[in-house]
Design an enzyme around this catalytic site. Sequence first.
Site, PDB file in Angstrom:
ATOM      1  N   TYR A   7       0.860  -1.182   0.000  1.00 52.59           N
ATOM      2  CA  TYR A   7       0.000   0.000   0.000  1.00 52.59           C
ATOM      3  C   TYR A   7       0.900   1.237   0.000  1.00 52.59           C
ATOM      4  O   TYR A   7       1.563   1.537   0.994  1.00 52.59           O
ATOM      5  CB  TYR A   7      -0.928   0.038   1.204  1.00 52.59           C
ATOM      6  CG  TYR A   7      -1.962  -1.069   1.271  1.00 52.59           C
ATOM      7  CD1 TYR A   7      -2.188  -1.938   0.206  1.00 52.59           C
ATOM      8  CD2 TYR A   7      -2.708  -1.249   2.416  1.00 52.59           C
ATOM      9  CE1 TYR A   7      -3.143  -2.948   0.286  1.00 52.59           C
ATOM     10  CE2 TYR A   7      -3.664  -2.255   2.506  1.00 52.59           C
ATOM     11  CZ  TYR A   7      -3.871  -3.101   1.440  1.00 52.59           C
ATOM     12  OH  TYR A   7      -4.809  -4.088   1.521  1.00 52.59           O
ATOM     13  N   HIS A  44      -0.723 -12.119   0.996  1.00 52.12           N
ATOM     14  CA  HIS A  44      -1.516 -11.200   0.185  1.00 52.12           C
ATOM     15  C   HIS A  44      -1.466 -11.614  -1.281  1.00 52.12           C
ATOM     16  O   HIS A  44      -1.312 -10.780  -2.163  1.00 52.12           O
ATOM     17  CB  HIS A  44      -0.961  -9.791   0.380  1.00 52.12           C
ATOM     18  CG  HIS A  44      -1.903  -8.698   0.034  1.00 52.12           C
ATOM     19  ND1 HIS A  44      -1.461  -7.457  -0.357  1.00 52.12           N
ATOM     20  CD2 HIS A  44      -3.251  -8.618   0.040  1.00 52.12           C
ATOM     21  CE1 HIS A  44      -2.491  -6.662  -0.585  1.00 52.12           C
ATOM     22  NE2 HIS A  44      -3.581  -7.347  -0.358  1.00 52.12           N
TER      23      HIS A  44
END
Length: 173
Positions: free
Chosen positions: A29, A96
């Site tokens: 992110y 992820h």
Amino acid sequence: PAQAEREAVQQIQAAIDLGVGLFDTAENYGQGLSERILGEALRGRREGILVVTKFGEDPIPDKEDPLSLDAATVERKCEGSLRRLGIECIDLYLLHRRDYPLERAPELIGVLEDLVRAGKIRYYGWSTNDPDRARLFARGEHCTAIEHRLNVFNDNAAMLELCREQDLASLNS
């Protein structure tokens, strides 16, 4: 950007003051920026806060194969997250990669168990919508959570049942 980062830190701290006790971020992110901002916000305020961060997607696209998650790569990713977050141990470390190959997952579980033994993470899980992947990861001793899609359009009954059956936390995205 500095002003926006200061405001983000203040917003996280306001959330803590209002009783928010779990923060979920990922190394990719903002190419690590999200972890750095959360780390700054938590400085001196870590007590009672659960930190969840995710790994597996490289924060800088095209730098490495995101599916090559050997022990050295995962440890390097974990160390990077710990450094950016400014903490000694990640409460929950989530894979992820929704498409990570099932046949490679048992080896990855071993790597994550090594990180638990080393005191770098407390628990781990998988960010996936696939019950087969979640079921396989649930075999790991310290696998405690699955992050999956759950909303008014997708009730994901199969994943909820699996989480109940395996006594896993259901984190919803």
